[in-house]
Structure formats: structure tokens, C-alpha cells
Design an enzyme around this catalytic site. Sequence first.
Site, short mmCIF file in Angstrom:
data_model
loop_
_atom_site.label_atom_id
_atom_site.label_comp_id
_atom_site.label_asym_id
_atom_site.label_seq_id
_atom_site.Cartn_x
_atom_site.Cartn_y
_atom_site.Cartn_z
N ARG A 119 102.78 92.06 -17.14
CA ARG A 119 102.77 93.02 -15.88
C ARG A 119 104.05 93.73 -16.06
NH1 ARG A 119 98.79 90.53 -11.99
NH2 ARG A 119 97.13 91.28 -13.31
N GLN A 124 100.93 99.03 -17.85
CA GLN A 124 99.79 98.99 -16.57
C GLN A 124 98.55 99.55 -17.23
OE1 GLN A 124 101.99 101.01 -13.48
NE2 GLN A 124 101.64 99.22 -12.17
N ASP A 127 96.01 97.28 -18.94
CA ASP A 127 95.81 96.02 -18.32
C ASP A 127 94.31 95.89 -17.84
OD1 ASP A 127 95.87 93.57 -17.03
OD2 ASP A 127 97.07 94.43 -15.21
N SER A 130 93.52 94.31 -14.39
CA SER A 130 93.79 95.21 -13.16
C SER A 130 92.64 96.15 -13.07
CB SER A 130 94.98 96.26 -13.28
OG SER A 130 96.25 95.54 -13.20
N TYR A 227 102.79 87.21 -10.08
CA TYR A 227 101.42 86.34 -9.70
C TYR A 227 102.02 85.17 -8.68
CZ TYR A 227 98.93 87.79 -13.86
OH TYR A 227 98.07 88.57 -14.90
P1 NAD Z 1 95.53 87.45 -9.09
O1 NAD Z 1 94.13 88.19 -9.36
O2 NAD Z 1 96.13 86.67 -9.79
O3 NAD Z 1 95.39 86.88 -7.59
C1 NAD Z 1 94.98 87.73 -6.24
C2 NAD Z 1 95.43 87.39 -5.24
O4 NAD Z 1 95.56 86.27 -4.76
C3 NAD Z 1 97.29 87.62 -5.52
O5 NAD Z 1 97.49 88.57 -4.67
C4 NAD Z 1 97.82 86.27 -5.26
O6 NAD Z 1 99.26 86.42 -4.52
C5 NAD Z 1 96.56 85.68 -4.15
N1 NAD Z 1 96.90 84.39 -4.05
C6 NAD Z 1 97.24 83.30 -4.96
N2 NAD Z 1 96.96 82.18 -4.09
C7 NAD Z 1 96.84 82.43 -2.76
C8 NAD Z 1 96.52 81.64 -1.65
N3 NAD Z 1 96.63 80.29 -1.61
N4 NAD Z 1 96.32 82.31 -0.43
C9 NAD Z 1 96.13 83.66 -0.56
N5 NAD Z 1 96.32 84.31 -1.38
C10 NAD Z 1 96.59 84.05 -2.64
O7 NAD Z 1 96.54 88.89 -8.61
P2 NAD Z 1 96.34 90.43 -9.20
O8 NAD Z 1 95.50 91.19 -8.53
O9 NAD Z 1 96.20 90.19 -10.79
O10 NAD Z 1 97.90 90.96 -8.91
C11 NAD Z 1 99.00 90.38 -8.34
C12 NAD Z 1 99.93 91.34 -8.44
O11 NAD Z 1 100.39 91.75 -9.71
C13 NAD Z 1 99.81 92.62 -7.63
O12 NAD Z 1 101.06 92.78 -6.87
C14 NAD Z 1 99.67 93.69 -8.47
O13 NAD Z 1 100.14 94.99 -8.06
C15 NAD Z 1 100.93 93.22 -9.63
N6 NAD Z 1 100.29 93.68 -10.98
C16 NAD Z 1 101.24 94.59 -11.57
C17 NAD Z 1 100.68 95.17 -13.18
C18 NAD Z 1 101.62 95.66 -13.70
O14 NAD Z 1 102.79 96.24 -13.44
N7 NAD Z 1 101.41 96.06 -14.98
C19 NAD Z 1 99.63 94.81 -13.24
C20 NAD Z 1 98.46 94.42 -12.74
C21 NAD Z 1 98.85 93.50 -11.45
#
Ligand code: NAD
Length: 371
Positions: A119, A124, A127, A130, A227
Site C-alpha cells: 500500500r 495505488q 491494487d 482497492s 491495515y
Molecule cells: P480492509 O479491507 O483490510 O479492512 C476494511 C476496514 O475494516 C478497515 O478500514 C479496517 O480498519 C476495518 N476494521 C478492521 N477491524 C475492525 C474492527 N474490529 N472494527 C471496525 N473496523 C475494523 O481495509 P482496506 O479497505 O483495504 O483499506 C485500509 C486502508 O488502506 C485505507 O485507509 C485505504 O485508504 C488504505 N489503502 C491504501 C492504498 C495505497 O496507498 N496503495 C491502497 C489501498 C488501501
Amino acid sequence: MRIAVLKERANGETRVSATPETVKKFIALGAAVAVESGAGEAASIADADYAAAGAEVVKDAAKGADIVLGVQGPDAKALKGANAGAWIVAGLDPFGQRGRVDNYAKGGFEALAMEFMPRITRAQSMDILSSQSNLAGYKAVIEAANLYGRAFPMMMTAAGTISAAKCFVMGVGVAGLQAIATARRLGAQVSATDVRSATKEQIQSLGAKPIFVESVAGIEGEGAGGYATEMSEEYQKAQAELVSGHIAKQDIVITTALIPGRAAPRLISDAQIASMKPGSVIFDLAVAQGGNVEGSKPDQVVVRHGVKILGYSNTPAKLPADASALFARNLYNFLSAFWDKEADRPVLDEEIGNAVRLTQGGKVVNERLLG
Ligand code: NAD
């Protein structure tokens, strides 16, 4: 450099790993592309469209391939005839399909798991998590709205007023953010929660209300690599109390919480479901990873205490055309970013290469699988 695009064989998989657009772009890089006939059918892409883009449409696409593209990991049969050391570039489910990964090593393939993309900003556009989660977050709200016996927006009619649906989104990553935006567009009153403190502002910026555990510290900022990790027992207890107080007033709940490499955290208990109004709907986006909701079952509407609970084993596959278009671009963006003109093939760097590479030289080489 010969790139193969396989027809997906997994049950319920409707997506395809290349589109005529990305086929054209690969050819412009100097590659030849072979597409297995029927590969795009479920995503509304005809063989003729691939042929018009310059691909060979054949039965045994893997034959002579240096790179094999897939949405999900292909089995040994589909790889028959691929060149020694060929790359397999797909969503490989490395933890769930460890046996298949071992077979890639045995077969001498270099397997690259696209869900292990780091990430970082420059990755991005590569990915798949995403791009696919974004569509899944949208679809979850649409499916919940479809099951709900009432309307989402407030409506003032001559026959009286219909009040707006209350929607609660649990887990505000990529899918959760899109779920909030979609529910808002449909006119619901939206609230949301997460364990990462950075999401509070994101929730507010979408016009929704953040509901957060205040008594126990959550994860500061974005969390490691963006994460979440498993939370302490104390946090889980505080979260359960918070949810119990909030959920009884909700009509729609969308759960999206995931922890990489682990079962999804349990966020909603049967007792909490019982506190909800009959006719309410819960969509569990994490159902394939064990589920955030007690009693949820993949691809079934389960009714508990009058509440409908649904979740799909493969939500992006319900939007095959858009999901394929974005997935295919992710793969193209990845391979083209590393394309070496002289070598006439992609050459990966350490940061991204070591993160996604599962097998090489007959062995499993990825730290996350070895450690
Ligand atoms: P994910 O699919 O791993 O998880 C979904 C969400 O569930 C997350 O926000 C996580 O914090 C939340 N979660 C986990 N346990 C929980 C709990 N017990 N109670 C409530 N919520 C809980 O997450 P994701 O969609 O892959 O994204 C995570 C972060 O990564 C985001 O901030 C996103 O913007 C970032 N991201 C960055 C890049 C990049 O820079 N290349 C790419 C993808 C995502």
C-alpha cells in the site's frame, strides 16, 4: 513475450483479467496476447472484441505463454503448455490456497499474488483489493436496498411522509467509504465506525456521522500499511457495548471489517441482531472471510429475528463488466510500469517484486508465507 488471458474456472467467477483496451496496450508494448475463447463472455466481452483488439483467440491460451493472467489462480490443467518459469499474475489467495501455491513452485512457475501489492502511493493504480472493494462497497448497499422493504430517502408525499433509512457502516476502508457514499446518494442517514482513528475525518467528509469507541484507544492514524490488526479484549468489549447501543436504531447495516491473513473480526452478535427492528437488513461483505455477523452465510439470505442477513462469496463478480475493466487495468498498470524495453519484458524491482512474488526457482519465497 507472450501473454495469455485465461477463462476463469472458479464457481461464480464472472470477471476476466484483460479487456480489449488492455490487450491493445500490451500489444503496443510489443507483446503478443492470446485470449482463451469465451474468456470475456460473462463480462459481456465477445471473442470478436478481443480479436479486433489484436489478440489471438484460442482454446489453449497458456501454450507458449511467458505470462499468464487470471482473476483467480489457475489450476495446473489451465497452465498446460506454459513456458518454463512463466509468471502467473492473478489474485492467488495465498493464505487460503496454500496447496495451489506449492504446486506453482513445483511446476517451476513464478507466481505473483496481486493482493500482496504494497500500500504505497506508486502502487495505488495496481491494487486489485482497492479497485474491487470499491465496487463491492457500492454493490453491498444496492443489494441491501433491494432486500429492504422500505425506501432509503425521506419522501414527502400527499399520502404522508416516509422517513429516511438509517444506515450504519462498520469498517471504513475502501469498501466502507464507497458504501457510505452510495447510501448517502440514495438518501439514507449514515453513520460509520472503524478501529483506525484516521477514518473519523473521512467519515465526516462524506457527510456521515462517526461512531467511535472513546474509552479505549483504537489504532492511531492509518495503522501499519493502512491495515488494522486484531484488537485487545478490552477494546472488543467497549466496541460491543457501543454497537449494542447504536445498532437497535439502524435499518441497514453494512459490515466490511477485515484483518489481512486472519479471519474477519466478529462485530455483530445474535443478541445484537435480536435488538434490531424486524425488516432491517445486514449486508456482510466479510462473509467469505468468516463473516463479521453471527449466522451470516455466503450467497444466502438468512433471516434471524426478522432481520435479513446477506453476503456474497464474491461481490465484485456481481458487477463483471466494471470489475473486469478495473482489474484488467490494475494488471496492465503493474506489468507496464516495470516493462524493460531492452529485455522486452517486465523486470520487477525489490520493493514491489518481493512483496508480490510467492514462488521462484521451484520454491515458495514469500516472507508472509514462510514466516
Ligand atoms: P480492509 O479491507 O483490510 O479492512 C476494511 C476496514 O475494516 C478497515 O478500514 C479496517 O480498519 C476495518 N476494521 C478492521 N477491524 C475492525 C474492527 N474490529 N472494527 C471496525 N473496523 C475494523 O481495509 P482496506 O479497505 O483495504 O483499506 C485500509 C486502508 O488502506 C485505507 O485507509 C485505504 O485508504 C488504505 N489503502 C491504501 C492504498 C495505497 O496507498 N496503495 C491502497 C489501498 C488501501
